[in-house]
Motif scaffolding. Structure first.
Motif, PDB file in Angstrom:
ATOM      1  N   ALA A 173     -10.870   0.470   7.012  1.00  0.00           N
ATOM      2  CA  ALA A 173     -10.165  -0.420   7.944  1.00  0.00           C
ATOM      3  C   ALA A 173      -8.717   0.040   8.017  1.00  0.00           C
ATOM      4  CB  ALA A 173     -10.233  -1.861   7.451  1.00  0.00           C
ATOM      5  N   PRO A 174      -8.341   0.781   9.055  1.00  0.00           N
ATOM      6  CA  PRO A 174      -6.991   1.372   9.074  1.00  0.00           C
ATOM      7  C   PRO A 174      -5.900   0.396   9.505  1.00  0.00           C
ATOM      8  CG  PRO A 174      -8.264   2.123  10.956  1.00  0.00           C
ATOM      9  CD  PRO A 174      -9.177   1.251  10.159  1.00  0.00           C
ATOM     10  N   ASN A 175      -5.731  -0.676   8.720  1.00  0.00           N
ATOM     11  CA  ASN A 175      -4.677  -1.626   9.007  1.00  0.00           C
ATOM     12  C   ASN A 175      -4.469  -2.483   7.759  1.00  0.00           C
ATOM     13  OD1 ASN A 175      -2.867  -2.974  10.926  1.00  0.00           O
ATOM     14  ND2 ASN A 175      -4.256  -4.712  10.721  1.00  0.00           N
ATOM     15  N   PRO A 176      -3.208  -2.708   7.351  1.00  0.00           N
ATOM     16  CA  PRO A 176      -2.990  -3.423   6.084  1.00  0.00           C
ATOM     17  C   PRO A 176      -3.545  -4.846   6.091  1.00  0.00           C
ATOM     18  CG  PRO A 176      -0.909  -3.072   7.256  1.00  0.00           C
ATOM     19  CD  PRO A 176      -1.926  -2.255   7.952  1.00  0.00           C
TER      20      PRO A 176
ATOM     21  N   HIS B 177      -8.386   2.654   3.452  1.00  0.00           N
ATOM     22  CA  HIS B 177      -7.744   3.013   4.714  1.00  0.00           C
ATOM     23  C   HIS B 177      -8.298   4.376   5.129  1.00  0.00           C
ATOM     24  CE1 HIS B 177      -4.662   3.990   7.639  1.00  0.00           C
ATOM     25  NE2 HIS B 177      -4.173   2.771   7.520  1.00  0.00           N
ATOM     26  N   LEU B 178      -8.320   4.653   6.403  1.00  0.00           N
ATOM     27  CA  LEU B 178      -8.828   5.942   6.875  1.00  0.00           C
ATOM     28  C   LEU B 178      -8.037   7.103   6.278  1.00  0.00           C
ATOM     29  CD1 LEU B 178     -10.686   7.555   8.779  1.00  0.00           C
ATOM     30  CD2 LEU B 178      -9.020   7.193  10.586  1.00  0.00           C
ATOM     31  N   MET B 179      -6.726   6.935   6.188  1.00  0.00           N
ATOM     32  CA  MET B 179      -5.885   8.018   5.675  1.00  0.00           C
ATOM     33  C   MET B 179      -6.175   8.276   4.204  1.00  0.00           C
ATOM     34  SD  MET B 179      -4.210   9.282   8.105  1.00  0.00           S
ATOM     35  CE  MET B 179      -5.237   8.858   9.464  1.00  0.00           C
TER      36      MET B 179
ATOM     37  N   PHE C  68       0.816  -1.205   0.000  1.00  0.00           N
ATOM     38  CA  PHE C  68       0.000   0.000   0.000  1.00  0.00           C
ATOM     39  C   PHE C  68       0.853   1.261   0.000  1.00  0.00           C
ATOM     40  CE2 PHE C  68      -3.751  -2.411   0.337  1.00  0.00           C
ATOM     41  CZ  PHE C  68      -3.632  -3.363   1.331  1.00  0.00           C
ATOM     42  N   ALA C  69       1.819   1.294  -0.880  1.00  0.00           N
ATOM     43  CA  ALA C  69       2.700   2.466  -0.945  1.00  0.00           C
ATOM     44  C   ALA C  69       1.877   3.733  -1.102  1.00  0.00           C
ATOM     45  CB  ALA C  69       3.682   2.315  -2.093  1.00  0.00           C
ATOM     46  N   ASP C  70       0.811   3.663  -1.904  1.00  0.00           N
ATOM     47  CA  ASP C  70       0.005   4.867  -2.143  1.00  0.00           C
ATOM     48  C   ASP C  70      -0.658   5.362  -0.858  1.00  0.00           C
ATOM     49  OD1 ASP C  70      -2.903   3.162  -3.588  1.00  0.00           O
ATOM     50  OD2 ASP C  70      -1.345   2.464  -2.221  1.00  0.00           O
ATOM     51  N   ILE C  71      -1.018   4.437   0.049  1.00  0.00           N
ATOM     52  CA  ILE C  71      -1.633   4.875   1.300  1.00  0.00           C
ATOM     53  C   ILE C  71      -0.593   5.538   2.203  1.00  0.00           C
ATOM     54  CG2 ILE C  71      -2.888   4.157   3.358  1.00  0.00           C
ATOM     55  CD1 ILE C  71      -4.224   2.017   1.733  1.00  0.00           C
TER      56      ILE C  71
ATOM     57  N   VAL D 139      -1.432  13.902   4.212  1.00  0.00           N
ATOM     58  CA  VAL D 139      -2.399  14.412   5.192  1.00  0.00           C
ATOM     59  C   VAL D 139      -1.671  15.021   6.386  1.00  0.00           C
ATOM     60  CG1 VAL D 139      -4.227  13.740   6.817  1.00  0.00           C
ATOM     61  CG2 VAL D 139      -4.224  12.837   4.476  1.00  0.00           C
ATOM     62  N   LEU D 140      -0.636  14.326   6.836  1.00  0.00           N
ATOM     63  CA  LEU D 140       0.132  14.857   7.972  1.00  0.00           C
ATOM     64  C   LEU D 140       0.732  16.217   7.612  1.00  0.00           C
ATOM     65  CD1 LEU D 140       1.931  11.594   9.190  1.00  0.00           C
ATOM     66  CD2 LEU D 140       0.317  12.947  10.518  1.00  0.00           C
ATOM     67  N   ARG D 141       1.325  16.309   6.422  1.00  0.00           N
ATOM     68  CA  ARG D 141       1.990  17.554   6.034  1.00  0.00           C
ATOM     69  C   ARG D 141       0.982  18.665   5.853  1.00  0.00           C
ATOM     70  NH1 ARG D 141       5.522  16.587   0.982  1.00  0.00           N
ATOM     71  NH2 ARG D 141       6.278  18.682   1.543  1.00  0.00           N
ATOM     72  N   ARG D 142      -0.182  18.318   5.254  1.00  0.00           N
ATOM     73  CA  ARG D 142      -1.201  19.354   5.055  1.00  0.00           C
ATOM     74  C   ARG D 142      -1.698  19.896   6.386  1.00  0.00           C
ATOM     75  NH1 ARG D 142      -3.682  16.548   0.449  1.00  0.00           N
ATOM     76  NH2 ARG D 142      -5.193  15.600   1.861  1.00  0.00           N
ATOM     77  N   ASN D 143      -1.600  19.100   7.421  1.00  0.00           N
ATOM     78  CA  ASN D 143      -2.051  19.552   8.739  1.00  0.00           C
ATOM     79  C   ASN D 143      -0.926  20.113   9.589  1.00  0.00           C
ATOM     80  OD1 ASN D 143      -5.076  18.954   9.364  1.00  0.00           O
ATOM     81  ND2 ASN D 143      -4.347  17.286   8.036  1.00  0.00           N
TER      82      ASN D 143
END
Lengths: 472, 431, 478
Positions: free
Chosen positions: B397-400, B421-423, B207-210, B217-221
């Motif tokens: 489901a936030p888990n691979p 994934h949630l992200m 899930f490299a894209d996730i 998302v982290l950086r935008r915040n």
């Protein structure tokens, strides 16, 4: 009718009374032993239509110890014993089928202990429920089981009596906390206790309640009391059809409305009651209801809800009353229904029967029964505590016309089989006695064997009320 | 007693590799008062109805061995390894028994699960592949080749039934292995926090894209995101599969790789988060690393916890869709994080249709679904029915592991649902 | 019949996976929730149908082995511990709801159905099954029947015996029979009534007909905090004395509240000595009136603070503290041992005084939480030694003092947990020889060979307390 009472029974296996036993008992009880025909006749049948079977003698003990002595003596002489309370039973419970000694407990009428804080009392077996409630006046408590007749607590425990308040307060099964019982060989045991919850050992209270005197003599009982409701209201509603009335009952219970009494009287019964008690209600299937609540408002709420439900089920007349006198008049009329019915046909005797079906099948059962009865020329009235699916028929028969008697029995048998087929039981509250033994067998199958074995274990010589309930 | 039954020799003998071993009498065992309230929360007990497949039963086995009353046999190992390690029992236990720790200690004694061949393969993978990112890249590439070349399809036709199922379960290897653009990625806009990010092995492989979405998302915040080059797999699979020593080595390496001066170590994999929050316990007997391990563990946060705590900066575009949410076991039970992901879903305006038993394991459980396909399949079937019943078009489901399992489940049981994934969702919403 | 042959025969009946014979598989069935005794069974069998149960019973009898039925094994009196070995018949696979008759308000369930799951299934129909023991998320209906289980809501709705209408039972010789039926008050001897609470010694229950109750329109829950336990107990009497019968009336003491605070952050005050939890249900007009009256009474009795819950969530929060109390007490010491006794409600203040006195006399800490409305207490000693320590004798002394006090006050030595193994030597405190002899006669009818859960309920002369572990295991296995 004294000369018509046989002094020796006609049933097989009737034993011959031992004079030595009579002498022992007389030494113990003095004039509290009677062999007079009148007294024996009074102890020969109860309120049943079944034929009388008088005992050979009647004794009137005044304490548990005396009961023990009596039982020991009878046991030694292998003499049958029949416990007797007020004699209001309806299926021949007190008939001395094999003669023997009738043990009349009515003199054991002391109220031994009242605990208003714990809401329980211990009484001797001969205390009647009306006596008990009179004694409780002023405590704010009452004993809730009300079978109509003024039966004794001991007798009510023995028959697992129910009554008009069962739908809310339960039957004797819920009300008896503990018993003192004299077993067939004179052993004294205590079952249960005063604790509201107990998981100690086997719940023998449950065994003796409803054992109809076949496992021992109940001499004392501890029973539960309830608080008198703050507000009470009564109502009658008449319906176009029995189905409408029954559906109203079903919905009322499903919605959890805590109605205290629900009684159904059919048109025949209403006619009788109108005439006897001057009620002036429509002659139609009618529900008599009583509501208990914590306040006038909560009772009014219950009445409103039931009115609405009834409206959806084809109700005609709906009357309600809060005034105590008015309420008392309504319920007296209901309780006098037996005599009201008798009055419809002077000279007739009433055969009362009693079945119970799951409430979902009640309307169907009643409808089919009425259809079955319609062909008959007998006057048949229906009344029941429909809250638990229980209803009674009263057949009026001429005692001098055996054909009528047979017809009533035939119709009754079909009704009982009908009830069994619908998953019901052969008796809602009157018990088995000996009148309903054959239905018990049809109903129970294998479990009957277990019952038989319990009877044999606790009463190996079959001296306790022999010939009742379970055939050994 | 009047029994006339003579004891017979046992059919399944002791496993050679367990001879002479016994469970340790760890203090966590004392907390269990045997009340049994955990039973109906345990997925394997609910399926089997067997006491030995319940948390209480498993604790009892460990305890009996620790007290010298029970020999460790293959049967005992089977019971302990049928456990999903979902820790739903910990959520249910009124006594606060730390089942996870007991099970991990037990598995350390038992070594890897299964019959000898499986054990060897698992040990090989856990000791010689998982700890080495470059080896993982090689495996990922091989998997891609295997899957895309048609070899997988061929194998599926030729192999016996039970292996076929395991091939089918194999996740689609991602098109690429996750490679961050730089070791330190600056915040977008005003910087509000500085965090380190665990790229993870499964996330990187599949899930490299996730991972990229998460970092975005982290950086935008307002987060400056540090993605240490020296990091590697957190070792969760190793701990859960009886390879505690190699897990400790991996933990040490990650503790060394991550800077001491970031306030938070963020992960988007529930299993990793749970494992890393327990590094203090894992290294409790290591005087050199214990304190650093505790310091590390105290800073670990799941991305959802962290973002909820930080507060989303932008008002995301409300997404008018209905989603349902699968609580990953190691997030809900392992880390007690349930409200934060839901709060974030609320913040992006999706309608959340809760599924029945959202915190019941889907059967993924690390490599469990490969080792115990029947149980995993049974649980997955129930899970997919629960998802179907919500009517939602998307399951978050936030888990691979969960994502892989649910994607497989959607296909296997014909439930048309998108697994996200949630992200991923937050990124789509522009949060 | 040798063991291998028996195993084969049992496997033919229930299938190979459901006959357990390996040491580890047997070990996990050697205990229930009573931790001071354990005995391995010879075999464990998990049937799925009544016919299988009947066949297994016959096979076990032919092999001369006793049979111990087991539900979820959450019993606190050791009722499912196979003291003589034999076959443990675990009913946990039989979990079906066989029939739901909404109009007659009964359901027919298999004995392995979990209590809380039954009520959950009924929720959609606005119905519930009333007996709600603390173990309800795990305990099974069959187990509830064996122990005549109670729970907080039994105050208004009765215990299991009042909520079971009929039972299908496999008897000691394998015969299958129905006791009672689908209607309350079946005529004849109340065999259903005596089967309930018979702790697996009369027969194996294979179907249960339960009575369902309608959820009331409105429910309100109230928490009243008191500075003193005896005052709280008096408040209980005041409420009931006012003619109010709540659906539930529970008390937690200060020790329990503080323990629960630690595990659950329940928000109980740290310095109060007693909390009353009262729940009222009924029609939407009457309930607020009732709650208001209760509030007035509680305040008049000196409540320091009163909290009322109106929403389902608030209500669940108030209850969580009470329902998790037993587990939370695990934090107070390495070991706890929850007792279960019952007195007439009016004697509550007195029994509480004697419980605290006994705790001081034996120097053992005791936490208390209980079904105050029924007078059913659960004094829970907590301590740091285990049952093999000589200190344990203090706990036994305390237990006996409390039980003795209860009997003296007209109560019973077990309100809802049953006699099982744990209390069999004390049955004679409640009943005399004649009473016990009558009970034994009934047992003899059901089980002349004493094969069903032997050595439970009746005294054997071997106590599980005080005897060193070694002795209990030395029962000869012929």
């Amino acid at each position: 009718m004294a000369d018509q009472i046989p002094t020796t029974g006609t049933s097989p296996g009737r034993f011959r009374l031992d004079d030595l036993l009579i002498a022992e008992l007389r030494a113990l009880l003095g004039d509290r032993l009677s062999t007079s025909a009148a007294v024996r006749e009074h102890h020969s049948r109860g309120e049943t239509y079944l034929p009388p079977y008088p005992p050979d003698a009647v004794v009137f003990p005044e304490s548990t110890d005396e009961v023990r002595e009596i039982v020991r003596a009878c046991s030694r002489h292998r003499t049958p014993m029949v416990p007797f309370g007020a004699g209001t039973s309806l299926e021949g419970h007190v008939a001395a089928l094999q003669g023997g000694i009738s043990i009349d407990l009515s003199r054991m009428s002391r109220i031994l202990r009242v605990s208003p804080e714990d809401m329980d009392v211990t009484v001797e077996a001969g205390v009647t429920h009306r006596q008990l409630n009179k004694h409780l006046r002023g405590t704010g408590l009452f004993f809730s089981v009300d079978p109509g007749a003024d039966a004794t607590i001991g007798g009510m425990a023995a028959t697992r009596a129910s009554g008009t308040t069962a739908v809310r307060y339960g039957t004797m099964r819920e009300s008896v906390l503990g018993l003192t019982v004299v077993l067939a060989d004179g052993r004294l045991i205590r079952t249960g206790g005063r604790a509201r919850k107990s998981a100690s050992g086997y719940d023998l209270t449950r065994l003796f309640v409803g054992s109809e005197g076949t496992l021992g003599v109940i001499t004392e009982a501890t029973v539960r009391l309830h608080g008198l409701p703050e507000a009470v209201s009564a109502a009658t509603c008449s319906f176009a059809t029995v189905e409408g009335a029954v559906n109203t009952v079903i919905t009322t219970i499903q919605l959890g409305i805590p109605v205290a009494r629900i009684e159904l009287l059919d048109d025949v019964q209403m006619d009788a009651v109108n005439r006897y008690s001057n009620l002036g209600c429509p002659v139609a299937p009618t529900l008599f209801l009583e509501f208990h609540g914590a306040s006038e408002r909560s009772v009014a709420e219950q009445v409103e809800m039931v009115k609405e439900i009834a409206a959806g089920n084809g109700v005609g007349d709906f009357r309600w009353a809060t005034d105590p006198e008015e309420r008392a008049r309504l319920w007296k009329a209901r309780h006098d229904s037996y005599f009201a019915t008798l009055a419809l046909r002077p000279g007739a005797v009433a055969i009362t029967t009693d079945v119970c079906v799951p409430i979902a099948r009640l309307a169907e059962c009643i409808a089919e029964t009425k259809k079955d009865n319609a062909a008959s020329s007998l006057t048949i009235a229906l009344i029941g505590h429909v809250g638990d699916g229980n209803f009674h028929l009263i057949y009026l028969v001429d005692p001098n016309t055996p054909a009528e008697m047979e017809e009533a029995e035939r119709l009754n048998e079909r009704m009982v089989m009908r009830a069994l087929a619908m998953g019901g039981t052969c008796t809602g509250e009157h018990g088995v006695g000996y009148g309903k033994m054959k239905f018990l067998e049809a109903e129970h199958g294998e479990a009957l064997n277990v019952m038989r074995q319990i009877k044999q274990a606790l009463d190996p010589h079959n001296l306790m009320n022999p010939g009742k309930m379970v055939r050994v | 007693m009047t029994g006339a039954v003579a004891p017979a020799a046992h059919a399944a003998g002791p496993a050679a590799h367990l001879a002479g071993r016994a469970m340790p009498a760890i203090p966590e065992l004392e907390a269990c008062i045997h009340c049994g309230l955990c039973l109906n929360h345990c997925p394997t007990y609910r399926v089997t109805h067997l006491e030995a497949e319940s948390p209480r039963g498993r604790i009892y086995l460990v305890n009996a061995s620790a007290q010298g009353r029970l020999d460790l046999t293959a049967s005992v190992a089977d019971h302990l390894y049928l456990c999903l390690m979902c820790r739903a029992c910990e959520t249910a236990c009124p006594s606060g028994v730390q089942y996870g720790r007991i099970a991990e200690a037990a598995r350390e004694v038992l070594g890897p699960p299964g019959p000898p061949v499986t054990r060897t393969l698992v040990r090989l993978a856990l000791r010689h592949v998982m700890p080495y990112p470059w080896r993982l890249r090689v495996v990922a590439r091989l998997m891609r080749v295997f899957q895309r070349s048609g070899l997988a399809a061929l194998a599926a036709r030729v192999l016996p039934e039970r292996l076929r199922a395991r091939i089918a379960l194999m996740p689609q290897a991602g098109a690429r292995f996750y490679t961050p653009e730089a070791e330190v990625l600056p915040a977008i806009g005003e910087r509000r926090a500085r965090v380190a990010f665990l790229s993870g092995c499964a996330m990187s492989m599949f899930f490299a894209d996730i991972n990229e979405a998460t970092v975005r998302v982290l950086r935008r915040n307002g987060c400056e995101v540090v993605i240490p080059r020296g990091q590697a797999c957190c070792g969760a699979l190793n701990v859960h599969n009886g390879e505690a020593e190699s897990a400790r080595a991996m933990a040490r390496r990650d503790i060394d790789a991550f800077p001491d001066d970031v306030d938070t170590i963020v992960t988007n994999a529930a299993g990793c988060g749970a494992a890393m929050k327990e590094y203090g316990h894992l290294l409790k007997d290591d005087p050199a690393y214990r304190q650093r391990a505790e310091h590390f563990a105290a800073r670990v946060r799941d991305a959802s916890e962290f973002l909820k705590g930080l507060g989303l900066r932008t008002r995301p575009q409300p997404m008018s869709q209905t989603v349902t949410y699968q609580d990953p076991c190691h997030l809900a039970h392992g880390q007690r994080v349930r409200a934060e992901p839901r709060a974030l879903l609320g913040a992006v305006g999706v309608r959340l249709a809760e599924m029945a038993g959202s915190d019941r394991c889907c059967g993924s459980a690390g490599i469990y679904n490969v080792l115990q396909p029947e149980m995993a399949e049974t649980l997955l079937r129930e899970k997919m029915e629960a998802i179907r019943a919500t009517g939602a078009a998307t399951v978050v489901a936030p888990n691979p592991g969960c994502m892989i399992q649910l994607k497989y489940g959607a296909q296997r049981f014909g439930v048309p649902v998108r697994v996200m994934h949630l992200m991923d969702l937050l990124d789509e919403a522009g949060a | 019949m040798d063991r291998a042959a028996l195993i084969r025969r049992l496997q033919a009946i229930v299938g190979e996976p459901y006959v357990l014979h390996r040491p580890d598989d047997l070990t996990v069935y050697e205990q229930d929730a009573l931790m001071v005794a354990r005995h391995k069974p010879d075999l464990v069998v998990l049937p799925d149908t009544t016919q299988q149960v009947s066949d297994v019973v016959k096979a076990a009898r032919e092999a001369g082995l006793p049979i111990v039925a087991r539900g979820a094994g959450t019993g606190l009196a050791g009722g499912a511990i196979p003291e003589r070995g034999g076959v443990v018949l675990a009913m946990t696979r039989m979990t079906r709801l066989l029939d739901l008759d909404l109009a007659s308000r009964i359901a027919v369930v298999e004995p392995g159905m979990v209590n809380a799951e039954l009520t959950a299934m009924l929720a959609a129909h606005g119905l519930f099954y009333a007996p709600d023991p603390g173990s309800q998320v795990a305990s099974t209906i069959g187990g509830n029947v064996a122990n005549n289980s109670g729970g907080p809501h039994c105050l208004a709705y009765g215990v299991t015996g009042n909520n079971v209408v009929g039972l299908e039972v496999v008897l000691a010789d394998g015969t299958v029979t129905w006791l009672g039926g689908r209607a309350m008050d079946a005529p004849g001897y109340d065999l259903t009534g005596i089967m309930v609470g018979s702790e697996g010694t009369f027969g194996i229950v294979t179907k249960v007909v339960v009575r369902l109750l309608a959820r009331r329109e409105a429910v309100r829950t109230l928490l009243a905090i008191y500075d003193r336990m005896d005052v709280a107990c008096e408040a209980v009497s005041a409420v009931i004395g006012a003619g109010i019968v709540p659906e539930a009336l529970e008390i937690l003491d200060g020790i329990t509240m503080r323990a629960v605070n630690q595990t659950l952050h329940a928000g109980f005050p740290e310095d109060a000595e007693a909390a009353l939890l009262i729940e009222v249900e009924g029609l939407s007009e009457s309930v607020p009136v009732l709650i208001e009256r209760i509030e007035v009474i509680c305040r008049a009795q000196g409540a320091r603070r009163i909290q009322t819950a109106a929403t389902a969530e608030e209500r669940l929060n108030l209850w969580k503290g009470r329902k998790q109390a037993y587990g939370a007490l695990g934090k107070l010491g390495r070991r706890t041992m929850m007792l279960d006794v019952c007195v007439p409600r009016s004697r509550l203040p007195e029994i509480m005084r004697r419980v605290l006195e006994a705790g001081r006399r034996w120097n053992v800490g005791v936490a208390n939480f209980f079904h105050a409305g029924d007078g059913n207490l659960h004094p829970t000693p907590f301590f740091d030694f285990d049952d093999t320590s000589p200190e344990y004798a203090r706990v036994i002394g305390l237990t006996e003092d409390i039980m003795r006090a209860c009997v003296e006050l007209g109560g019973t030595i077990t309100g809802e947990h049953g006699i099982g193994l744990e209390k069999r030597e004390y049955l004679g405190w409640m009943f005399n020889d004649a009473d016990i002899a009558a009970m034994k006669q009934v047992k003899q009818v059901f089980d002349p060979a004493d094969a069903l859960n032997p050595d439970k309920v009746f005294p054997t002369g071997r106590s599980v307390h005080g005897a060193p572990r070694g002795k209990a295991l030395a029962v000869p296995r012929a």
